[in-house]
Design a protein around this motif. Structure first.
Motif, PDB file in Angstrom:
ATOM      1  N   PRO A   1      64.356  38.083 -17.347  1.00 46.54           N
ATOM      2  CA  PRO A   1      63.158  39.152 -17.614  1.00 46.54           C
ATOM      3  C   PRO A   1      62.316  39.404 -16.105  1.00 46.54           C
ATOM      4  N   ARG A   2      61.932  38.252 -15.759  1.00 46.34           N
ATOM      5  CA  ARG A   2      60.893  38.555 -14.371  1.00 46.34           C
ATOM      6  C   ARG A   2      61.662  38.899 -13.402  1.00 46.34           C
ATOM      7  N   LEU A   3      62.731  38.646 -13.272  1.00 50.16           N
ATOM      8  CA  LEU A   3      63.392  39.099 -12.116  1.00 50.16           C
ATOM      9  C   LEU A   3      63.937  40.464 -12.218  1.00 50.16           C
ATOM     10  N   LEU A   4      63.970  41.034 -13.487  1.00 49.71           N
ATOM     11  CA  LEU A   4      64.295  42.558 -13.719  1.00 49.71           C
ATOM     12  C   LEU A   4      63.125  43.138 -13.541  1.00 49.71           C
ATOM     13  N   ARG A   5      61.923  42.796 -13.848  1.00 50.21           N
ATOM     14  CA  ARG A   5      60.484  43.365 -13.834  1.00 50.21           C
ATOM     15  C   ARG A   5      60.421  43.484 -12.239  1.00 50.21           C
ATOM     16  N   GLY A   6      60.785  42.392 -11.347  1.00 47.83           N
ATOM     17  CA  GLY A   6      60.418  42.399 -10.023  1.00 47.83           C
ATOM     18  C   GLY A   6      61.340  43.346  -9.225  1.00 47.83           C
ATOM     19  N   TYR A   7      62.636  43.740  -9.952  1.00 49.11           N
ATOM     20  CA  TYR A   7      63.508  44.674  -9.470  1.00 49.11           C
ATOM     21  C   TYR A   7      63.016  46.057  -9.680  1.00 49.11           C
ATOM     22  N   SER A   8      62.410  46.117 -10.704  1.00 50.41           N
ATOM     23  CA  SER A   8      61.790  47.427 -11.424  1.00 50.41           C
ATOM     24  C   SER A   8      60.874  47.915 -10.121  1.00 50.41           C
ATOM     25  N   ALA A   9      59.866  46.927  -9.983  1.00 53.79           N
ATOM     26  CA  ALA A   9      58.839  47.218  -8.850  1.00 53.79           C
ATOM     27  C   ALA A   9      59.381  47.585  -7.640  1.00 53.79           C
TER      28      ALA A   9
ATOM     29  N   GLY B   1      51.723  22.039  -5.341  1.00 55.42           N
ATOM     30  CA  GLY B   1      53.314  22.122  -5.263  1.00 55.42           C
ATOM     31  C   GLY B   1      53.980  23.225  -5.910  1.00 55.42           C
ATOM     32  N   GLN B   2      55.114  23.493  -5.352  1.00 57.15           N
ATOM     33  CA  GLN B   2      55.880  24.621  -5.567  1.00 57.15           C
ATOM     34  C   GLN B   2      56.297  24.285  -7.164  1.00 57.15           C
ATOM     35  N   ARG B   3      56.484  25.478  -7.859  1.00 57.91           N
ATOM     36  CA  ARG B   3      57.243  25.206  -9.202  1.00 57.91           C
ATOM     37  C   ARG B   3      57.986  26.683  -9.833  1.00 57.91           C
ATOM     38  N   PRO B   4      58.898  26.952  -8.633  1.00 57.07           N
ATOM     39  CA  PRO B   4      59.835  28.078  -9.140  1.00 57.07           C
ATOM     40  C   PRO B   4      60.488  27.809 -10.153  1.00 57.07           C
ATOM     41  N   ARG B   5      61.057  29.002 -10.918  1.00 52.78           N
ATOM     42  CA  ARG B   5      61.661  28.832 -12.136  1.00 52.78           C
ATOM     43  C   ARG B   5      63.163  29.324 -11.777  1.00 52.78           C
ATOM     44  N   THR B   6      63.284  30.084 -10.597  1.00 54.13           N
ATOM     45  CA  THR B   6      64.521  30.509 -10.011  1.00 54.13           C
ATOM     46  C   THR B   6      64.930  29.996  -8.855  1.00 54.13           C
ATOM     47  N   MET B   7      66.291  29.381  -8.838  1.00 56.53           N
ATOM     48  CA  MET B   7      66.837  29.034  -7.684  1.00 56.53           C
ATOM     49  C   MET B   7      68.058  30.258  -7.398  1.00 56.53           C
ATOM     50  N   LEU B   8      67.995  30.857  -6.012  1.00 58.28           N
ATOM     51  CA  LEU B   8      68.863  32.000  -5.841  1.00 58.28           C
ATOM     52  C   LEU B   8      69.656  31.641  -4.642  1.00 58.28           C
TER      53      LEU B   8
ATOM     54  N   PRO C   1      54.720  34.695  -3.713  1.00 56.82           N
ATOM     55  CA  PRO C   1      55.253  33.272  -3.109  1.00 56.82           C
ATOM     56  C   PRO C   1      55.156  32.425  -4.263  1.00 56.82           C
ATOM     57  N   GLY C   2      56.307  31.410  -4.098  1.00 53.84           N
ATOM     58  CA  GLY C   2      56.551  30.565  -5.003  1.00 53.84           C
ATOM     59  C   GLY C   2      57.279  30.774  -6.302  1.00 53.84           C
ATOM     60  N   GLU C   3      57.867  31.961  -6.307  1.00 53.96           N
ATOM     61  CA  GLU C   3      59.014  32.185  -7.288  1.00 53.96           C
ATOM     62  C   GLU C   3      60.272  32.002  -7.381  1.00 53.96           C
ATOM     63  N   LEU C   4      60.730  32.329  -5.819  1.00 59.78           N
ATOM     64  CA  LEU C   4      62.009  31.848  -5.576  1.00 59.78           C
ATOM     65  C   LEU C   4      62.335  30.764  -4.865  1.00 59.78           C
TER      66      LEU C   4
ATOM     67  N   ASN D   1      77.408  45.266 -13.891  1.00 58.71           N
ATOM     68  CA  ASN D   1      76.775  46.556 -14.543  1.00 58.71           C
ATOM     69  C   ASN D   1      75.557  46.871 -13.882  1.00 58.71           C
ATOM     70  N   ILE D   2      75.072  48.252 -13.607  1.00 62.40           N
ATOM     71  CA  ILE D   2      74.071  48.389 -12.902  1.00 62.40           C
ATOM     72  C   ILE D   2      73.061  47.916 -13.722  1.00 62.40           C
ATOM     73  N   ALA D   3      71.906  47.343 -13.196  1.00 67.06           N
ATOM     74  CA  ALA D   3      70.934  46.873 -13.966  1.00 67.06           C
ATOM     75  C   ALA D   3      69.872  47.914 -14.542  1.00 67.06           C
ATOM     76  N   ALA D   4      69.507  47.978 -15.794  1.00 68.85           N
ATOM     77  CA  ALA D   4      68.582  49.140 -16.079  1.00 68.85           C
ATOM     78  C   ALA D   4      67.117  48.562 -15.849  1.00 68.85           C
ATOM     79  N   PRO D   5      66.435  48.997 -14.677  1.00 66.39           N
ATOM     80  CA  PRO D   5      65.222  48.518 -14.624  1.00 66.39           C
ATOM     81  C   PRO D   5      64.109  48.902 -15.640  1.00 66.39           C
TER      82      PRO D   5
END
Lengths: 219, 219, 219, 219
Positions: free
Chosen positions: C9-17, D37-44, D62-65, D215-219
């Motif tokens: 969800p956090r990624l979708l919200r960011g994409y929306s922004a 320290g960084q604490r990202p929840r997503t690795m891209l 900063p810190g998210e990805l 599928n196209i993401a619905a923001p």
């Protein structure tokens, strides 16, 4: 703080499962022990580690285990200096207030606290966790346990396990520095036990007081 | 100590039940989290009370909850004085080492620690538990919470519950005295939550951050 | 896998922004660069670290930066042995395919890769990350940089920063082992630059080729 | 090298804009995540392409990805052969060191890496980029993805897009060849996701795990 996030959904789901599946079978137990007060016979000193939950490992019903959990399941030596001692206060509460019969110190494998102690001992500068305000001091309680290693480890993993065992032995020794515990043990009113949980296999090892070794428990 | 008693039979029986009933379903989880390391998202500060086991109440699987348990689920204020601080060390471990996202302080009804605090406050001389070497000092951490009582209790049981609620609020305030927690909460990387478990009914109440009140959780 | 969780969800919200705020101003740029192909003038070798995002630090528009990100922003020496070399392939793509003019190696403070290298060097056994299948080998690319330290560090934090600087110098040297880059630099068609981002203050330090030192960039 | 050119002016201007416009709002975040320290929840895992910047598309702070970028956003299969594996090392760092919860492989339209693979497959001799020392080998990692094409493309552009989709599917399969990822996904501790960014329109497509389609993401 209007926008503060809701209660963690995973916890709510878990609580729902408890209400649906487990509580119906134990509601009488909860109600009776609320009215009569708790009367656990065992006090357990365990680690905060998420993989070593005492009630899970011992399939404990509500009211059975009085549980202290800190980093690396450590018991500090008796030190009535007037400062805050959370673990010692809880031990005092269990022994004097609840009159427990058994005290079990339970260590476990791959303990982050023991690992942090070994890392800070081997390379003080690089030790990330040991450099915080509290962890380094707390895990220094492990140091005396190095004298109690009685295995003969050959690699790093075995050295850590040997120290995990020794640290349980040390905590039991430290329990005996509490005058009330020493006295009650001497007259057979309190028993001190040690165990170590293998978080990888789910096997419990128990301390043999004669040999000082940890043996797999025969269920 | 040849005649030292065997491992407590009740614990061995509970462990047997765990091996037979639960471990078969969770052995992969144990093995995997042993190899990969624990990665709990929630740190829970709970009471040692045998009737308030966090893993039971939240139906938690191995690896889900990093659990600190002391008398009355107290968080002391940040005090980096170089002494042993078991609870603060565990909090540091969870925040810095495990990078938990949620911190939950969970109180519960009929808490012996809160009761002992009230007894020693009202009748210092007769207070049994408060006169020990450690408990009295430890539960004095509850005192500031008296300012945070926001219910209007009429009888003793209600007064105690109001103070149990307030003590959770106080512990959450004390968590914010840890600079890293205050900072990480400000940027949304950590959430602080409060709850109170009714050991009589099995109902969970959760802290509403807007109103400061505890409401029954809707499962 | 019907029950597989939804997109985070956090990624979708960011994409929306992004769709609402930024895309409207840059949609022509995206469309034109889709049709015409990308033509970035700068190739940046940066770290995976979440606090050192190149497009953020350089306020880059779509199409401006061709970005390689690996642990510790390392460039391996030229080694055409027929094996998979992701970073070298990307460098080749930027130099030969996109004809970039600038190559910037950007390090940053408190780099986990450099820290892991130092930890595994100082205490090989205790080094958690270095013991994995890939990280230890990868960060051994840092070792030659120890010869290029030109600061005079007094404490651990300064030693790490000095090595972070030196590792940028080393990666620039390694870029020059690619024959095409060496040749193109000699005739002035390619410029190699170094920088270091202070993740704590947001300040950029740039490598002075004459002195070998890193100086705060004057915006 | 006295005459070595100055730091690229465009980068300095962009850095100035970052300092003026964005840093003031995020300086606390930088400082706090430097200390804690960084604490990202997503690795891209993304492509180096200058038109597909993850932080831009997901409006990330900063810190998210935690971001790995290589040519064509490829994940090689697990191959612990003792050689340098930059992408695998970064994956290991994210999973074991940072304990990320989400791994997202993000492809994009008109990918030069996929185009180069198709060119070298269809006309090996004329393939410019594929003839270099590194690119040809690297993009050969795309080959197995041809089996995973599930669209029915009619023209060249559609064929490329179908292969871009399939390559994301393949990289997700390759992530599952890492034992730790396979295991952690099985117990629900890690989620693998796929996405594809249309660089022409700015639209994000997300992989539906049930159907295998994007599928196209619905923001």
């Amino acid at each position: 703080m209007a926008a503060y996030p809701d209660f963690p959904p995973r916890l709510l789901r878990g609580y729902s499962a408890f209400r649906e599946n487990r509580l119906p079978h134990e509601s009488a137990r909860y109600r009776i022990l609320a009215e009569a007060g708790q009367r656990p016979r065992t006090m357990l000193v365990g680690c905060c580690d998420s993989r070593a939950a005492p009630e899970t490992i011992f399939d404990a019903a509500p009211g059975e285990l009085f549980v202290i959990r800190n980093v690396a399941n450590l018991v500090p030596p008796y030190d009535p200096d007037g400062e805050y001692h959370g673990t010692s206060a809880a031990i005092e509460f269990g022994v004097m207030g609840l009159k427990v019969r058994y005290i079990l110190v339970m260590g476990h494998g791959r303990c982050g606290g023991v690992q942090a102690y070994m890392a800070s001992r081997d390379a003080p500068e690089g030790a990330d966790l040991g450099s915080g305000a509290f962890i380094g001091k707390w895990i220094s309680l492990i140091a005396p346990a190095e004298q109690l290693v009685c295995e003969d480890p050959v690699d790093a993993a075995e050295r850590q396990r040997a120290l995990e065992f020794a640290s349980v032995r040390q905590s039991i020794e430290n329990l005996r520095t509490f005058p009330s515990i020493k006295n009650l043990e001497e007259i057979g009113e309190i028993e001190l036990h040690g165990a170590w949980f293998d978080i990888s296999t789910g096997e419990l090892h128990v301390l043999d007081h004669e040999t000082g070794h940890f043996n797999i428990a025969a269920p």
